[in-house]
Design an enzyme around this catalytic site. Structure first.
Site, PDB file in Angstrom:
ATOM      1  N   ASP A  45       4.680  -2.471  -5.390  1.00 18.14           N
ATOM      2  CA  ASP A  45       4.829  -1.066  -4.692  1.00 18.14           C
ATOM      3  C   ASP A  45       4.929   0.064  -6.195  1.00 18.14           C
ATOM      4  O   ASP A  45       4.244   1.122  -5.491  1.00 18.14           O
ATOM      5  CB  ASP A  45       6.267  -0.291  -4.035  1.00 18.14           C
ATOM      6  CG  ASP A  45       6.406   1.125  -3.284  1.00 18.14           C
ATOM      7  OD1 ASP A  45       6.148   1.420  -2.623  1.00 18.14           O
ATOM      8  OD2 ASP A  45       7.293   1.428  -4.200  1.00 18.14           O
ATOM      9  N   GLY A  54       1.170  -1.043  -0.424  1.00 21.08           N
ATOM     10  CA  GLY A  54       0.041   0.053   0.132  1.00 21.08           C
ATOM     11  C   GLY A  54       0.459   0.762   0.289  1.00 21.08           C
ATOM     12  O   GLY A  54       2.395   1.137   0.225  1.00 21.08           O
ATOM     13  N   HIS A 114      11.446  -1.411   0.122  1.00 21.29           N
ATOM     14  CA  HIS A 114      12.557  -0.977   0.032  1.00 21.29           C
ATOM     15  C   HIS A 114      13.786  -1.671  -0.237  1.00 21.29           C
ATOM     16  O   HIS A 114      14.581  -0.928  -0.077  1.00 21.29           O
ATOM     17  CB  HIS A 114      12.028   0.239   0.030  1.00 21.29           C
ATOM     18  CG  HIS A 114      10.918   0.767   0.024  1.00 21.29           C
ATOM     19  ND1 HIS A 114      10.255   0.968  -1.438  1.00 21.29           N
ATOM     20  CD2 HIS A 114      10.173   1.310   0.760  1.00 21.29           C
ATOM     21  CE1 HIS A 114       9.047   1.573  -1.263  1.00 21.29           C
ATOM     22  NE2 HIS A 114       8.420   1.588  -0.115  1.00 21.29           N
ATOM     23  N   GLU A 140      -2.573  -1.129   2.997  1.00 21.73           N
ATOM     24  CA  GLU A 140      -1.870  -2.225   2.977  1.00 21.73           C
ATOM     25  C   GLU A 140      -3.078  -3.150   3.206  1.00 21.73           C
ATOM     26  O   GLU A 140      -2.416  -4.104   2.784  1.00 21.73           O
ATOM     27  CB  GLU A 140      -1.656  -2.413   4.717  1.00 21.73           C
ATOM     28  CG  GLU A 140       0.226  -1.133   4.310  1.00 21.73           C
ATOM     29  CD  GLU A 140       1.579  -2.132   2.773  1.00 21.73           C
ATOM     30  OE1 GLU A 140       1.236  -2.758   2.686  1.00 21.73           O
ATOM     31  OE2 GLU A 140       2.408  -1.057   3.249  1.00 21.73           O
TER      32      GLU A 140
END
Length: 143
Positions: free
Chosen positions: A134, A10, A124, A47
């Site tokens: 993402d 999210g 990430h 999310e």
């Protein structure tokens, strides 16, 4: 049981603010990407929505591996927070109403239809499918 792998993420621009969610579902050689967004939402809501929307696509009870970088989602299931939420009338350990109750209720209904293993991934950090989710989530944020 069919075995499905789901990655979710999210994103939110401001919290609250416009947000998006993304998911990648994998079954055998099949891959499906989905995403969506809301004008006013929170990161936690996105999310949750990513997992909800992915699980809603499953037509049969499945063995599912869900991968998420959301501690909010993963810790709820690994720590079984939902057991006490339900037992205590949707009040958390701080004696406050559980945030995002409607989404949690929808997710729990879907959760109980499948055999789900929850996996926390670092966001990430170069995980191909987390990075793709993402991108999908950020791309779905309303402008």
């Amino acid at each position: 049981m069919r075995e499905v792998t789901i990655y979710t993420d999210g994103a939110c621009s401001g919290n609250p603010g416009p947000g998006g969610w993304g998911a990648v579902l994998m079954y055998g050689e099949h891959l499906k990407e989905i995403s969506g967004g809301e004008k006013t939402t929170t990161n936690n809501q996105m999310e949750l929505q990513a997992v909800i929307e992915a699980l809603k696509l499953l037509k049969y009870p499945c063995k599912v591996d869900v991968y998420s970088d959301s501690a909010y989602v993963i810790n709820c299931f690994k720590g079984r927070w939902y057991v006490n939420w339900e037992k205590n009338g949707w009040v958390n350990s701080k004696k406050e109403p559980v945030s995002n109750k409607e989404q949690w209720m929808e997710l729990l209904k879907l959760f109980r239809q499948h055999k789900i293993t929850w996996h926390k991934v670092k966001g990430h950090a170069g995980n191909k499918w987390n990075e793709r989710c993402d991108e999908l989530a950020r791309g779905a944020v309303p402008r």
